[in-house]
Every structure is written in structure tokens, then in C-alpha cells.
Design a protein around this motif. Structure first.
Motif, short mmCIF file in Angstrom:
data_model
loop_
_atom_site.label_atom_id
_atom_site.label_comp_id
_atom_site.label_asym_id
_atom_site.label_seq_id
_atom_site.Cartn_x
_atom_site.Cartn_y
_atom_site.Cartn_z
N PRO A 31 19.28 -8.95 -8.31
CA PRO A 31 19.19 -10.36 -7.95
C PRO A 31 20.44 -11.08 -8.47
O PRO A 31 21.04 -10.67 -9.46
CB PRO A 31 17.94 -10.85 -8.68
CG PRO A 31 17.18 -9.62 -9.05
CD PRO A 31 18.18 -8.53 -9.18
N ASP A 32 20.83 -12.15 -7.80
CA ASP A 32 22.05 -12.88 -8.15
C ASP A 32 22.14 -13.22 -9.63
O ASP A 32 23.18 -13.02 -10.26
CB ASP A 32 22.17 -14.15 -7.33
CG ASP A 32 22.45 -13.87 -5.87
OD1 ASP A 32 22.81 -12.73 -5.53
OD2 ASP A 32 22.28 -14.82 -5.07
N GLU A 33 21.06 -13.74 -10.20
CA GLU A 33 21.13 -14.19 -11.59
C GLU A 33 21.41 -13.04 -12.56
O GLU A 33 22.12 -13.20 -13.54
CB GLU A 33 19.88 -14.97 -12.01
CG GLU A 33 18.58 -14.18 -11.98
CD GLU A 33 17.90 -14.16 -10.61
OE1 GLU A 33 16.85 -13.52 -10.51
OE2 GLU A 33 18.41 -14.76 -9.65
N GLN A 34 20.88 -11.85 -12.27
CA GLN A 34 21.16 -10.70 -13.14
C GLN A 34 22.60 -10.23 -12.98
O GLN A 34 23.25 -9.85 -13.94
CB GLN A 34 20.21 -9.55 -12.82
CG GLN A 34 18.82 -9.77 -13.33
CD GLN A 34 17.93 -8.57 -13.06
OE1 GLN A 34 18.41 -7.46 -12.88
NE2 GLN A 34 16.63 -8.81 -13.03
N PHE A 35 23.10 -10.26 -11.75
CA PHE A 35 24.48 -9.82 -11.51
C PHE A 35 25.45 -10.80 -12.15
O PHE A 35 26.43 -10.40 -12.78
CB PHE A 35 24.75 -9.68 -10.01
CG PHE A 35 26.08 -9.06 -9.71
CD1 PHE A 35 26.29 -7.71 -9.93
CD2 PHE A 35 27.12 -9.82 -9.21
CE1 PHE A 35 27.52 -7.13 -9.66
CE2 PHE A 35 28.35 -9.24 -8.93
CZ PHE A 35 28.55 -7.90 -9.16
N GLU A 36 25.18 -12.09 -12.03
CA GLU A 36 26.08 -13.11 -12.58
C GLU A 36 26.12 -13.07 -14.11
O GLU A 36 27.12 -13.45 -14.71
CB GLU A 36 25.67 -14.49 -12.09
CG GLU A 36 25.97 -14.69 -10.62
CD GLU A 36 25.37 -15.96 -10.04
OE1 GLU A 36 24.71 -16.71 -10.78
OE2 GLU A 36 25.58 -16.19 -8.85
N THR A 39 29.02 -10.45 -14.83
CA THR A 39 30.30 -10.45 -14.15
C THR A 39 31.26 -11.39 -14.86
O THR A 39 30.87 -12.33 -15.53
CB THR A 39 30.16 -10.88 -12.67
OG1 THR A 39 29.53 -12.15 -12.62
CG2 THR A 39 29.38 -9.86 -11.87
N THR A 92 30.13 -3.97 -3.01
CA THR A 92 30.28 -5.17 -2.19
C THR A 92 30.09 -4.86 -0.71
O THR A 92 29.37 -5.58 -0.01
CB THR A 92 31.67 -5.80 -2.42
OG1 THR A 92 31.80 -6.11 -3.81
CG2 THR A 92 31.85 -7.07 -1.61
N ARG A 99 23.19 -7.32 4.29
CA ARG A 99 23.00 -8.70 4.75
C ARG A 99 23.19 -8.81 6.26
O ARG A 99 22.54 -9.62 6.90
CB ARG A 99 23.98 -9.64 4.05
CG ARG A 99 23.61 -9.91 2.63
CD ARG A 99 24.56 -10.91 2.02
NE ARG A 99 24.18 -11.15 0.63
CZ ARG A 99 24.92 -11.82 -0.21
NH1 ARG A 99 26.06 -12.32 0.16
NH2 ARG A 99 24.50 -11.99 -1.45
#
Length: 102
Positions: A31-36, A39, A92, A99
């Protein structure tokens, strides 16, 4: 067909580092929050992100034999800038393809 959000989502890509050869990498889709969270600029942040998204590797040879996927093998691989860049590029591409519905 239903979509289950509560299970680990993964995909596999072939990685071709500089200098020839290739190996397979299985990635987790975070999920975005875990990846962010992991990074950012610098080798330490890149390695932290790859430790989260890289589930396993296959086709890596050492000492003339194929090595089983392990945290130690993954650490060796992510110790090289060209391999880190290839892994991020594959991740990526895989997420973008998902998507697009491919």
C-alpha cells in the motif's frame, strides 16, 4: 471474479543487471503508505525499500550452484547500485502494468 484485498499481492519479473545474466525477482505490492515510509534518497533508503518489496529471488548462482532465496542472498544483490536500479525499474513497470490492467 472477486478481488481479495486481505492477502499478499505479488508479481514476478526478470532482472537483467549490467554485465549480463539475469535472475527472477518476486515482489510484494505494498500500500502507498507503507511504500512511502521507506522511500527516499540514498543507498540506505533504497535498501530498506527493497527489503520490504522484494519477497524472493531465483536463478542466482554462486560458487557454481543456484542459491536458494534467502535474506543473505537478497542483501548481497541489493548491495550493488545497478541491481537496485534494475529492481526498482522492474517493480515500477510491474505496478504500472497492473494499473493498466495488463
Amino acid at each position: 471474479m472477486t478481488f481479495r484485498i486481505d492477502h499478499e499481492r505479488t508479481f514476478t519479473r526478470t532482472i537483467e543487471p549490467v554485465g549480463g545474466g539475469s535472475f527472477d525477482a518476486e515482489f510484494r505490492v505494498l500500500p502507498d503508505e507503507q511504500f512511502e515510509e521507506v522511500t527516499g534518497a540514498g543507498a540506505d533508503n533504497e535498501k530498506a525499500a527493497l527489503r520490504k518489496i522484494l519477497k524472493s529471488v531465483g536463478g542466482v548462482v554462486g560458487g557454481g550452484e543456484e542459491l536458494p532465496s534467502s535474506p543473505e542472498v537478497i542483501e548481497q544483490l541489493i548491495g550493488y547500485l545497478d541491481i537496485r536500479l534494475a529492481l526498482f525499474a522492474a517493480y515500477t513497470r510491474g505496478v504500472r502494468e497492473a494499473r493498466a490492467g495488463n
